[in-house]
Design a protein around this motif. Structure first.
Motif, PDB file in Angstrom:
ATOM      1  N   THR A 134     -57.226  49.545  36.901  1.00  0.00           N
ATOM      2  CA  THR A 134     -57.992  50.719  36.510  1.00  0.00           C
ATOM      3  C   THR A 134     -57.478  51.209  35.156  1.00  0.00           C
ATOM      4  OG1 THR A 134     -58.240  51.328  38.825  1.00  0.00           O
ATOM      5  CG2 THR A 134     -58.707  53.040  37.205  1.00  0.00           C
ATOM      6  N   THR A 135     -58.381  51.421  34.226  1.00  0.00           N
ATOM      7  CA  THR A 135     -57.992  51.946  32.917  1.00  0.00           C
ATOM      8  C   THR A 135     -58.831  53.184  32.608  1.00  0.00           C
ATOM      9  OG1 THR A 135     -59.556  50.487  31.797  1.00  0.00           O
ATOM     10  CG2 THR A 135     -57.299  49.712  31.967  1.00  0.00           C
ATOM     11  N   LEU A 136     -58.208  54.128  31.935  1.00  0.00           N
ATOM     12  CA  LEU A 136     -58.879  55.351  31.496  1.00  0.00           C
ATOM     13  C   LEU A 136     -58.930  55.356  29.977  1.00  0.00           C
ATOM     14  CD1 LEU A 136     -57.123  57.927  33.845  1.00  0.00           C
ATOM     15  CD2 LEU A 136     -59.345  56.852  34.152  1.00  0.00           C
ATOM     16  N   SER A 137     -60.021  55.846  29.444  1.00  0.00           N
ATOM     17  CA  SER A 137     -60.143  55.946  27.990  1.00  0.00           C
ATOM     18  C   SER A 137     -61.073  57.113  27.666  1.00  0.00           C
ATOM     19  CB  SER A 137     -60.699  54.645  27.393  1.00  0.00           C
ATOM     20  OG  SER A 137     -61.987  54.390  27.890  1.00  0.00           O
ATOM     21  N   SER A 138     -61.192  57.397  26.386  1.00  0.00           N
ATOM     22  CA  SER A 138     -62.131  58.436  25.961  1.00  0.00           C
ATOM     23  C   SER A 138     -62.742  58.037  24.631  1.00  0.00           C
ATOM     24  CB  SER A 138     -61.446  59.796  25.863  1.00  0.00           C
ATOM     25  OG  SER A 138     -60.482  59.787  24.850  1.00  0.00           O
ATOM     26  N   SER A 139     -63.920  58.535  24.404  1.00  0.00           N
ATOM     27  CA  SER A 139     -64.640  58.289  23.163  1.00  0.00           C
ATOM     28  C   SER A 139     -65.254  59.600  22.710  1.00  0.00           C
ATOM     29  CB  SER A 139     -65.768  57.271  23.370  1.00  0.00           C
ATOM     30  OG  SER A 139     -65.260  56.028  23.752  1.00  0.00           O
ATOM     31  N   VAL A 140     -65.586  59.649  21.443  1.00  0.00           N
ATOM     32  CA  VAL A 140     -66.273  60.821  20.909  1.00  0.00           C
ATOM     33  C   VAL A 140     -67.702  60.405  20.594  1.00  0.00           C
ATOM     34  CG1 VAL A 140     -66.369  62.488  19.032  1.00  0.00           C
ATOM     35  CG2 VAL A 140     -64.161  61.810  19.971  1.00  0.00           C
ATOM     36  N   PRO A 150     -66.341  64.896  23.377  1.00  0.00           N
ATOM     37  CA  PRO A 150     -65.526  63.842  23.978  1.00  0.00           C
ATOM     38  C   PRO A 150     -66.091  63.432  25.334  1.00  0.00           C
ATOM     39  CG  PRO A 150     -64.440  65.957  24.214  1.00  0.00           C
ATOM     40  CD  PRO A 150     -65.674  66.198  23.409  1.00  0.00           C
ATOM     41  N   VAL A 151     -66.017  62.140  25.639  1.00  0.00           N
ATOM     42  CA  VAL A 151     -66.481  61.607  26.915  1.00  0.00           C
ATOM     43  C   VAL A 151     -65.368  60.756  27.509  1.00  0.00           C
ATOM     44  CG1 VAL A 151     -68.201  60.127  28.034  1.00  0.00           C
ATOM     45  CG2 VAL A 151     -68.861  61.571  26.114  1.00  0.00           C
ATOM     46  N   SER A 152     -65.017  61.047  28.745  1.00  0.00           N
ATOM     47  CA  SER A 152     -63.995  60.264  29.451  1.00  0.00           C
ATOM     48  C   SER A 152     -64.639  59.067  30.129  1.00  0.00           C
ATOM     49  CB  SER A 152     -63.294  61.122  30.497  1.00  0.00           C
ATOM     50  OG  SER A 152     -62.656  62.214  29.875  1.00  0.00           O
ATOM     51  N   CYS A 153     -63.913  57.950  30.152  1.00  0.00           N
ATOM     52  CA  CYS A 153     -64.422  56.715  30.746  1.00  0.00           C
ATOM     53  C   CYS A 153     -63.380  56.135  31.688  1.00  0.00           C
ATOM     54  CB  CYS A 153     -64.729  55.680  29.675  1.00  0.00           C
ATOM     55  SG  CYS A 153     -65.861  56.248  28.424  1.00  0.00           S
ATOM     56  N   MET A 154     -63.840  55.547  32.792  1.00  0.00           N
ATOM     57  CA  MET A 154     -62.964  54.841  33.718  1.00  0.00           C
ATOM     58  C   MET A 154     -63.527  53.441  33.900  1.00  0.00           C
ATOM     59  SD  MET A 154     -62.114  55.500  37.743  1.00  0.00           S
ATOM     60  CE  MET A 154     -61.188  56.977  37.486  1.00  0.00           C
ATOM     61  N   ILE A 207     -49.962  49.616  34.259  1.00  0.00           N
ATOM     62  CA  ILE A 207     -49.727  50.826  35.051  1.00  0.00           C
ATOM     63  C   ILE A 207     -50.880  51.087  36.031  1.00  0.00           C
ATOM     64  CG2 ILE A 207     -50.757  52.444  33.417  1.00  0.00           C
ATOM     65  CD1 ILE A 207     -48.310  54.290  34.111  1.00  0.00           C
ATOM     66  N   GLY A 208     -52.077  50.568  35.745  1.00  0.00           N
ATOM     67  CA  GLY A 208     -53.223  50.775  36.621  1.00  0.00           C
ATOM     68  C   GLY A 208     -53.468  49.645  37.608  1.00  0.00           C
TER      69      GLY A 208
END
Length: 91
Positions: free
Chosen positions: A13-19, A39-43, A59-60
């Motif tokens: 599982t990875t978390l990221s964000s984009s604008v 900002p938008v969070s992504c999983m 870590i995920g």
């Protein structure tokens, strides 16, 4: 989580964000273009049958459940269950 309880699957599982930038152009002449940034969070969840190509130290990372914790279902039928569903997973 449902699939992981029916099949022994590796998971990362990875978390990221984009604008995201929304641009609004005016319909009338003489008005300014308006930009809105948000900002938008992504999983991202990656599943694999054999863990090939996955970073097992990430870590995920979550290893497959022990076989005794896998529950019967469409992909692990009980002897009285005649319906078998095949789902292809990308490994």
């Amino acid at each position: 989580e449902i699939l992981k309880r029916k099949l022994p699957l590796h998971q990362v599982t990875t978390l990221s964000s984009s604008v995201l930038i929304d641009v609004y152009e005016p319909l009338e002449e003489g008005l300014d273009i308006v930009e809105s940034k948000r900002p938008v969070s992504c999983m991202t969840i990656t599943l694999s049958k054999d863990g090939a190509g996955m970073d097992l130290n990430d870590i995920g990372y979550q290893p497959p459940l022990p076989l005794e914790e896998i529950q019967p279902g469409d992909l692990n039928p009980r002897s009285d269950d005649l319906n078998v569903l095949t789902i292809e997973t990308k490994s």
